[in-house]
Design an enzyme around this catalytic site. Structure first.
Site, PDB file in Angstrom:
ATOM      1  N   ARG A 128       5.183 -20.102  25.253  1.00 19.65           N
ATOM      2  CA  ARG A 128       5.269 -18.887  24.414  1.00 19.65           C
ATOM      3  C   ARG A 128       3.891 -18.437  23.931  1.00 19.65           C
ATOM      4  NH1 ARG A 128       8.787 -21.618  19.927  1.00 19.65           N
ATOM      5  NH2 ARG A 128       7.203 -23.181  20.437  1.00 19.65           N
ATOM      6  N   GLU A 188      -1.563 -25.381  12.531  1.00 22.04           N
ATOM      7  CA  GLU A 188      -1.653 -25.354  11.079  1.00 22.04           C
ATOM      8  C   GLU A 188      -3.087 -24.954  10.726  1.00 22.04           C
ATOM      9  OE1 GLU A 188      -0.601 -29.209   9.620  1.00 22.04           O
ATOM     10  OE2 GLU A 188       1.525 -29.023  10.169  1.00 22.04           O
ATOM     11  N   GLN A 217      -7.026 -17.197  -3.688  1.00 28.64           N
ATOM     12  CA  GLN A 217      -7.123 -15.847  -3.127  1.00 28.64           C
ATOM     13  C   GLN A 217      -7.409 -15.928  -1.645  1.00 28.64           C
ATOM     14  OE1 GLN A 217      -9.539 -12.924  -5.290  1.00 28.64           O
ATOM     15  NE2 GLN A 217     -10.298 -12.073  -3.349  1.00 28.64           N
ATOM     16  N   ASP A 218      -6.715 -15.091  -0.869  1.00 29.39           N
ATOM     17  CA  ASP A 218      -6.969 -14.970   0.571  1.00 29.39           C
ATOM     18  C   ASP A 218      -7.615 -13.617   0.844  1.00 29.39           C
ATOM     19  OD1 ASP A 218      -4.033 -16.680   2.044  1.00 29.39           O
ATOM     20  OD2 ASP A 218      -5.803 -17.414   0.954  1.00 29.39           O
ATOM     21  N   ASN A 219      -8.593 -13.624   1.740  1.00 28.89           N
ATOM     22  CA  ASN A 219      -9.274 -12.375   2.121  1.00 28.89           C
ATOM     23  C   ASN A 219      -9.187 -12.166   3.625  1.00 28.89           C
ATOM     24  OD1 ASN A 219     -10.082 -11.993  -0.538  1.00 28.89           O
ATOM     25  ND2 ASN A 219     -12.036 -13.009  -0.264  1.00 28.89           N
ATOM     26  N   ARG A 225     -22.382  -9.543   7.421  1.00 27.12           N
ATOM     27  CA  ARG A 225     -21.967  -9.488   6.014  1.00 27.12           C
ATOM     28  C   ARG A 225     -22.567 -10.698   5.304  1.00 27.12           C
ATOM     29  NH1 ARG A 225     -16.903  -6.364   5.020  1.00 27.12           N
ATOM     30  NH2 ARG A 225     -16.228  -5.431   7.005  1.00 27.12           N
ATOM     31  N   LYS A 260     -14.857 -21.654  -0.068  1.00 28.04           N
ATOM     32  CA  LYS A 260     -14.221 -20.804   0.942  1.00 28.04           C
ATOM     33  C   LYS A 260     -13.874 -21.607   2.183  1.00 28.04           C
ATOM     34  CE  LYS A 260     -16.989 -16.917  -0.614  1.00 28.04           C
ATOM     35  NZ  LYS A 260     -18.290 -16.260  -0.422  1.00 28.04           N
ATOM     36  N   HIS A 278     -22.709 -17.473   1.549  1.00 30.62           N
ATOM     37  CA  HIS A 278     -21.975 -17.328   2.809  1.00 30.62           C
ATOM     38  C   HIS A 278     -22.320 -16.006   3.468  1.00 30.62           C
ATOM     39  CE1 HIS A 278     -18.199 -16.205   5.100  1.00 30.62           C
ATOM     40  NE2 HIS A 278     -18.747 -17.196   5.773  1.00 30.62           N
ATOM     41  N   TYR A 311     -10.228 -15.697   5.140  1.00 38.20           N
ATOM     42  CA  TYR A 311     -10.690 -16.852   4.383  1.00 38.20           C
ATOM     43  C   TYR A 311      -9.973 -17.007   3.057  1.00 38.20           C
ATOM     44  CZ  TYR A 311     -14.116 -13.310   2.774  1.00 38.20           C
ATOM     45  OH  TYR A 311     -14.738 -12.165   2.322  1.00 38.20           O
ATOM     46  N   LYS A 320     -25.870  -1.819   0.870  1.00 36.83           N
ATOM     47  CA  LYS A 320     -25.802  -2.748  -0.295  1.00 36.83           C
ATOM     48  C   LYS A 320     -26.457  -4.079   0.067  1.00 36.83           C
ATOM     49  CE  LYS A 320     -21.699  -4.531  -1.205  1.00 36.83           C
ATOM     50  NZ  LYS A 320     -21.690  -6.017  -1.208  1.00 36.83           N
TER      51      LYS A 320
END
Ligand code: T46
Length: 180
Positions: free
Chosen positions: A25, A30, A48-50, A60, A73, A120, A133, A168
């Site tokens: 399939r 995990e 928190q998930d981003n 970035r 992270k 990071h 992340y 930025k």
């Protein structure tokens, strides 16, 4: 154990290789399990998930949150690939100001865990990348910090010559100007 954990030269920065279960399939893996991570010494509570999406050559970072808002992270590319960098910003650390870089691609599913106190950043190697992340503290813009991607002191060996950096990020301070 569905994960293989590998230390890096920076204390607490760990390479995490999930076990992939392919079948007719597709595949299953995990991507996080508290008990396995704690057994490997990663005792992180993620709150928190981003998800960010970027095109080839986008860079970035190098970002971090200050003091009590410092974020651990767990990062990985779920589609595409990046060259990912962790910078040790902990003055008391024996590897202060050192960095490690690793290619994270969705085929291998390799992840990187960065403890609080690390900067990071990443640059996109594939046509596009979906980057996910988990963070150990919530977004705190008032605590946002950053270091210029091409800081001469850090001398991060980015594998892309002319990355696309936001206005930025291009205006971030050099390491010598940063208050950690
Ligand atoms: C990080 C973040 C951003 N935002 C908002 C703020 C801006 O309006 C917009 C884009 O934010 P930013 O330009 O800071 O996004 P990145 O340049 O991807 O920043 C991230 O990139 C480097 C590689 C990281 O490791 C950090 O997680 C983070 O600094 O999303 C939120 O609402 N919540 C958040 O947690």
């Amino acid at each position: 154990m569905p994960f293989e954990f590998q230390k890096t030269k920076i204390s607490g920065v760990m390479i995490v290789k999930p076990r992939i279960f392919p079948d007719e399939r597709g595949f299953f893996m995990e991507t996080y399990k508290k008990s396995d991570f704690e057994s490997a010494g990663i005792c992180a509570d993620f709150v928190q998930d981003n998800h960010s999406y970027s095109a080839f050559g986008v860079l970035r970072g190098i970002h971090f949150q200050k003091a009590s808002h410092a974020q651990g992270k767990l990062v990985h590319a779920v589609e595409g690939s990046v060259w990912d960098v962790a910078v040790d910003l902990r003055p008391s650390s024996p590897t202060f100001k050192q960095w490690v870089g690793i290619t994270l691609n969705s085929e291998e599913g390799t992840m990187l865990y960065l403890p609080p106190g690390c900067g990071h950043g990443f640059v996109v190697l594939s046509h596009t990348v979906h980057f996910l992340y988990k963070c150990t503290t919530e977004y705190a813009p008032q605590a946002d910090g950053g270091i210029r991607w091409n800081d001469p002191d850090l001398a991060v060996a980015w594998p892309v010559d002319h990355p696309q950096v936001s206005e930025k990020d291009a205006a971030l301070p050099f390491f010598s100007e940063v208050s950690l």
